[in-house]
Design an enzyme around this catalytic site. Structure first.
Site, PDB file in Angstrom:
ATOM      1  N   GLU A  85       0.804  -1.413   0.026  1.00 30.20           N
ATOM      2  CA  GLU A  85       0.131  -0.306   0.088  1.00 30.20           C
ATOM      3  C   GLU A  85       0.818   1.092   0.172  1.00 30.20           C
ATOM      4  OE1 GLU A  85      -2.584  -0.412   3.237  1.00 30.20           O
ATOM      5  OE2 GLU A  85      -3.840  -2.094   2.676  1.00 30.20           O
ATOM      6  N   SER A 102       7.394  -2.103   2.683  1.00 28.74           N
ATOM      7  CA  SER A 102       8.421  -3.253   3.838  1.00 28.74           C
ATOM      8  C   SER A 102       7.778  -3.402   4.875  1.00 28.74           C
ATOM      9  CB  SER A 102      10.119  -1.660   3.694  1.00 28.74           C
ATOM     10  OG  SER A 102      10.276  -1.887   2.859  1.00 28.74           O
ATOM     11  N   THR A 162       1.521  -5.831  -9.364  1.00 27.34           N
ATOM     12  CA  THR A 162       1.892  -6.339 -11.177  1.00 27.34           C
ATOM     13  C   THR A 162       0.291  -6.894 -11.297  1.00 27.34           C
ATOM     14  OG1 THR A 162       4.083  -6.715  -9.923  1.00 27.34           O
ATOM     15  CG2 THR A 162       2.933  -8.038 -12.343  1.00 27.34           C
ATOM     16  N   ARG A 187      10.833 -16.185  -2.846  1.00 27.54           N
ATOM     17  CA  ARG A 187      11.647 -15.812  -2.864  1.00 27.54           C
ATOM     18  C   ARG A 187      13.064 -16.701  -3.902  1.00 27.54           C
ATOM     19  NH1 ARG A 187      11.259 -12.550   3.032  1.00 27.54           N
ATOM     20  NH2 ARG A 187      10.299 -10.601   2.313  1.00 27.54           N
ATOM     21  N   ARG A 194      34.622  -7.390 -30.336  1.00 28.74           N
ATOM     22  CA  ARG A 194      34.909  -5.570 -30.608  1.00 28.74           C
ATOM     23  C   ARG A 194      36.633  -6.309 -29.964  1.00 28.74           C
ATOM     24  NH1 ARG A 194      33.909  -1.049 -31.924  1.00 28.74           N
ATOM     25  NH2 ARG A 194      34.673   0.496 -30.494  1.00 28.74           N
ATOM     26  N   GLY A 226      31.455  -0.906 -23.848  1.00 29.15           N
ATOM     27  CA  GLY A 226      31.613   0.511 -23.587  1.00 29.15           C
ATOM     28  C   GLY A 226      30.182   1.732 -24.294  1.00 29.15           C
ATOM     29  N   GLU A 230       9.434  -7.429  -3.302  1.00 28.58           N
ATOM     30  CA  GLU A 230       9.601  -8.422  -2.687  1.00 28.58           C
ATOM     31  C   GLU A 230      10.495  -8.476  -1.272  1.00 28.58           C
ATOM     32  OE1 GLU A 230       8.315 -12.725  -3.147  1.00 28.58           O
ATOM     33  OE2 GLU A 230       6.726 -12.150  -4.711  1.00 28.58           O
ATOM     34  N   THR A 244      13.068  -5.879   0.356  1.00 33.45           N
ATOM     35  CA  THR A 244      13.842  -4.797  -0.906  1.00 33.45           C
ATOM     36  C   THR A 244      15.525  -4.870   0.384  1.00 33.45           C
ATOM     37  OG1 THR A 244      14.347  -3.296   1.378  1.00 33.45           O
ATOM     38  CG2 THR A 244      13.131  -2.385  -0.197  1.00 33.45           C
TER      39      THR A 244
HETATM   40  C1  LIG Z   1       8.029  -2.747 -10.081  1.00 36.60           C
HETATM   41  C2  LIG Z   1       7.490  -3.740  -9.252  1.00 36.60           C
HETATM   42  C3  LIG Z   1       5.738  -4.646  -9.096  1.00 36.60           C
HETATM   43  C4  LIG Z   1       6.275  -4.637  -7.237  1.00 36.60           C
HETATM   44  N1  LIG Z   1       4.805  -5.692  -7.393  1.00 36.60           N
HETATM   45  C5  LIG Z   1       3.912  -5.574  -6.538  1.00 36.60           C
HETATM   46  C6  LIG Z   1       2.982  -6.998  -6.021  1.00 36.60           C
HETATM   47  O1  LIG Z   1       2.574  -7.384  -7.564  1.00 36.60           O
HETATM   48  N2  LIG Z   1       1.763  -7.502  -5.203  1.00 36.60           N
HETATM   49  C7  LIG Z   1       2.602  -5.889  -4.196  1.00 36.60           C
HETATM   50  O2  LIG Z   1       1.767  -6.243  -3.022  1.00 36.60           O
HETATM   51  N3  LIG Z   1       4.044  -5.346  -4.062  1.00 36.60           N
HETATM   52  C8  LIG Z   1       4.489  -4.916  -5.258  1.00 36.60           C
HETATM   53  N4  LIG Z   1       5.276  -3.981  -5.132  1.00 36.60           N
HETATM   54  C9  LIG Z   1       5.805  -3.461  -4.006  1.00 36.60           C
HETATM   55  C10 LIG Z   1       7.252  -3.729  -3.445  1.00 36.60           C
HETATM   56  O3  LIG Z   1       6.922  -5.298  -3.214  1.00 36.60           O
HETATM   57  C11 LIG Z   1       7.028  -2.641  -2.369  1.00 36.60           C
HETATM   58  O4  LIG Z   1       7.952  -1.412  -3.472  1.00 36.60           O
HETATM   59  C12 LIG Z   1       8.610  -3.724  -1.573  1.00 36.60           C
HETATM   60  O5  LIG Z   1       8.573  -4.560  -0.704  1.00 36.60           O
HETATM   61  C13 LIG Z   1       9.257  -2.211  -1.235  1.00 36.60           C
HETATM   62  O6  LIG Z   1       8.095  -1.479  -0.236  1.00 36.60           O
HETATM   63  P1  LIG Z   1       8.247   0.460  -0.539  1.00 36.60           P
HETATM   64  O7  LIG Z   1       8.467   0.891  -1.627  1.00 36.60           O
HETATM   65  O8  LIG Z   1       6.996   1.153   0.352  1.00 36.60           O
HETATM   66  O9  LIG Z   1       9.547   1.227   0.313  1.00 36.60           O
HETATM   67  P2  LIG Z   1      10.068   1.627   1.431  1.00 36.60           P
HETATM   68  O10 LIG Z   1       9.144   0.776   2.504  1.00 36.60           O
HETATM   69  O11 LIG Z   1       9.577   2.794   1.780  1.00 36.60           O
HETATM   70  O12 LIG Z   1      11.643   1.076   1.707  1.00 36.60           O
HETATM   71  C14 LIG Z   1      12.544   2.659   1.604  1.00 36.60           C
HETATM   72  C15 LIG Z   1      13.480   1.924   1.997  1.00 36.60           C
HETATM   73  O13 LIG Z   1      13.645   2.825   3.464  1.00 36.60           O
HETATM   74  C16 LIG Z   1      14.773   1.032   3.781  1.00 36.60           C
HETATM   75  N5  LIG Z   1      13.536   0.500   4.349  1.00 36.60           N
HETATM   76  C17 LIG Z   1      12.516   0.499   5.477  1.00 36.60           C
HETATM   77  N6  LIG Z   1      12.750   0.484   6.519  1.00 36.60           N
HETATM   78  C18 LIG Z   1      13.396  -0.668   6.551  1.00 36.60           C
HETATM   79  C19 LIG Z   1      14.576  -1.023   8.018  1.00 36.60           C
HETATM   80  N7  LIG Z   1      13.493  -0.870   8.741  1.00 36.60           N
HETATM   81  N8  LIG Z   1      15.448  -1.569   7.997  1.00 36.60           N
HETATM   82  C20 LIG Z   1      16.801  -0.346   6.969  1.00 36.60           C
HETATM   83  N9  LIG Z   1      15.967  -0.250   6.279  1.00 36.60           N
HETATM   84  C21 LIG Z   1      15.068   0.151   6.002  1.00 36.60           C
HETATM   85  C22 LIG Z   1      14.121   0.509   2.525  1.00 36.60           C
HETATM   86  O14 LIG Z   1      15.064  -0.642   2.162  1.00 36.60           O
HETATM   87  C23 LIG Z   1      14.618   0.781   0.809  1.00 36.60           C
HETATM   88  O15 LIG Z   1      15.474   1.372   0.051  1.00 36.60           O
HETATM   89  C24 LIG Z   1       5.780  -4.065  -6.800  1.00 36.60           C
HETATM   90  C25 LIG Z   1       6.666  -2.912  -6.627  1.00 36.60           C
HETATM   91  C26 LIG Z   1       7.627  -3.016  -7.729  1.00 36.60           C
HETATM   92  C27 LIG Z   1       8.771  -1.640  -8.012  1.00 36.60           C
END
Ligand SMILES: Cc1cc2nc3c(=O)[nH]c(=O)nc-3n(C[C@H](O)[C@H](O)[C@H](O)COP(=O)(O)OP(=O)(O)OC[C@H]3O[C@@H](n4cnc5c(N)ncnc54)[C@H](O)[C@@H]3O)c2cc1C
Length: 433
Positions: A160, A165, A193, A292, A317, A389, A413, A415
């Protein structure tokens, strides 16, 4: 379609169907870990590779530029039986657990954007398979794929805007309307997705906010349900042939039978949690854990594609009157790329085997596999650009696209940071935050 391909698509389909509908109670497979692939695994690898090479790779550039779902390619995959629940069931049914990552690596070697357009459905399928009753599996898994004449997709909606995360922060609610035996869902899902274009959406919602992720449950949103609408489609850095969008749930009513696992099981679980006992199932986390190593295998496919392209290029090349591969710095980079990719594959296969044979991930081996493969993919594709290059920096050569595609594997899935968190907790026993 070759007769070999037909054999691979059909063989074991009945067994696979039986597996899929037999329920989650099926015991873990018993199989020793071996790197010696059996004939079935080799046949499937060759079959998927043939499709990736002949159909996916040639279409990759076009669909990346169009940023649209490559329906004709998905249809071709369905025609040969690759995009089908029978094939997925057959891949999954392999008692060694290796067929699923092998098939994913080959497909994503062809192209990750198209690969995700084909495989995106399986995240929803994994949720239904992992948490549904046998009846729910029989009813909904086929509808996730449709038929070769009328192909359908599925979406898994956990994330959402304010819960990425931090899955426990999910705000989408599901309230039970006892008078009608219906669940009413409200909330906004992000990054889904196939969100909005899917036939079947699996939505993770909170039935009890106070319980955090232990108060989550997974719901099927049947095709055409009022109140389930696509929001904004996301314009992305990579994986552009795969559709990603918000999904809005606005008083979205689904029959009571759409709660995966059923109400009785949910009530029992919630009661255990409220008593302070283990809740076992955490709907979103269960789906992620199982998937995973497979996601790691996809990253491997991208990394290997870039490595192979760069190796060939370096041999052809010429600069300073000799192929650039004769420079030690270029050759050593290629050697490191091969080394890292093979090392990542071992982690992926280990985790896939452990998951399928019921070995507990004591040290977060699933997270290790995805973390390593994702980071190797980003690194190796960047090195591939360097080896090409100026050509590597253009859209005329595929390594540029592969690099953009690879980056997602350190983000979705879980970060890379979250994978490290999971591993740190597992090895230390300390609940790091
Ligand atoms: C192309 C794409 C397809 C996707 N498909 C799906 C899908 O089909 N279904 C679905 O449910 N989701 C999907 N996602 C969502 C995806 O799982 C999330 O983007 C991902 O879990 C990260 O959440 P966020 O983007 O809110 O980042 P955030 O959680 O806001 O994280 C931002 C940064 O903070 C860091 N961070 C956060 N908490 C911590 C912590 N405790 N310690 C250290 N670092 C931290 C993270 O590592 C990251 O670098 C998709 C995303 C993309 C981009």
């Amino acid at each position: 379609m070759s007769s070999d391909a037909a054999t691979v698509a059909d063989a074991g389909a009945t067994d696979a169907l039986a597996e899929v509908t037999a329920g989650t109670g099926s015991p873990p497979a018993e199989a020793a870990f071996t790197l010696e692939l059996n004939q079935d695994q080799k046949d499937i690898r060759e079959w998927v590779h043939g499709f990736a090479e002949g159909v996916v790779r040639p279409a990759a550039h076009e669909w990346d530029e169009r940023e649209e779902t490559p329906w004709p390619v998905i249809e071709e995959a369905a025609m040969i039986g690759l995009y089908s629940f029978e094939a997925m069931g057959q891949f999954w049914a392999d008692p060694t657990g290796l067929t699923l990552p092998i098939a994913n690596e080959e497909l994503f070697w062809g192209d990750a954007g198209i690969g995700m357009a084909i495989m995106g459905t399986t995240l929803a399928v994994a949720a239904i398979f992992g948490q549904g009753t046998p009846e729910q599996m029989g009813e909904w898994i086929p509808q996730c794929f449709g038929t070769p004449e009328d192909v359908k997709l599925a979406a898994f909606c956990a994330s959402e805007p304010d819960a990425g995360s931090d899955v426990a922060a999910i705000r989408t609610t599901a309230k039970y309307d006892e008078t009608k035996d219906e669940w009413v869902l409200n909330g906004q899902k992000a990054w889904a997705t196939n969100g909005g274009i899917a036939n079947v959406h699996v939505v993770i919602a909170s039935v009890d906010r106070e319980l955090g992720s232990r108060g989550h449950a997974a719901f099927i949103i049947p095709p055409g349900t009022p109140g389930c609408e696509q929001g904004a489609k996301v314009k992305k850095h990579g994986l552009r042939a795969s559709h990603t969008a918000d999904v809005h749930l606005d008083d979205c009513r689904v029959p009571g039978s759409c709660l995966l696992g059923g109400k009785e099981k949910l009530d029992e679980r919630l009661a255990r949690v409220r008593e302070g006992k283990s809740g076992q199932s955490q709907a979103a986390m269960q789906t992620f854990e199982a998937s995973r190593p497979v996601v790691g295998a996809q990253a491997l496919g991208v990394a290997r594609a870039a490595y192979e392209y760069a190796l060939q290029y370096a041999k052809e090349r010429e600069q300073f009157g000799r192929p650039i591969v004769e420079n030690q710095s270029v050759a050593f980079t290629l050697a490191d790329m091969k080394l890292e990719i093979d090392a990542a594959r071992l982690l992926v296969w280990r985790a896939a085997w452990m998951g399928r044979t019921g070995h507990k991930f004591e040290n977060a081996e699933g997270s290790m596999s995805k973390l390593k493969a994702g980071e190797v993919a980003v690194w190796a594709t960047e090195r591939a650009i360097q080896i090409l290059g100026g050509n590597g920096y253009t859209r005329e050569f595929p390594v540029e696209r592969m690099h953009r595609d690879s980056k997602i594997y350190t983000i979705f899935e879980g970060t890379s940071e979250i994978q490290r968190l999971v591993i740190s907790r597992a090895i230390s026993g300390v609940h790091l935050k």
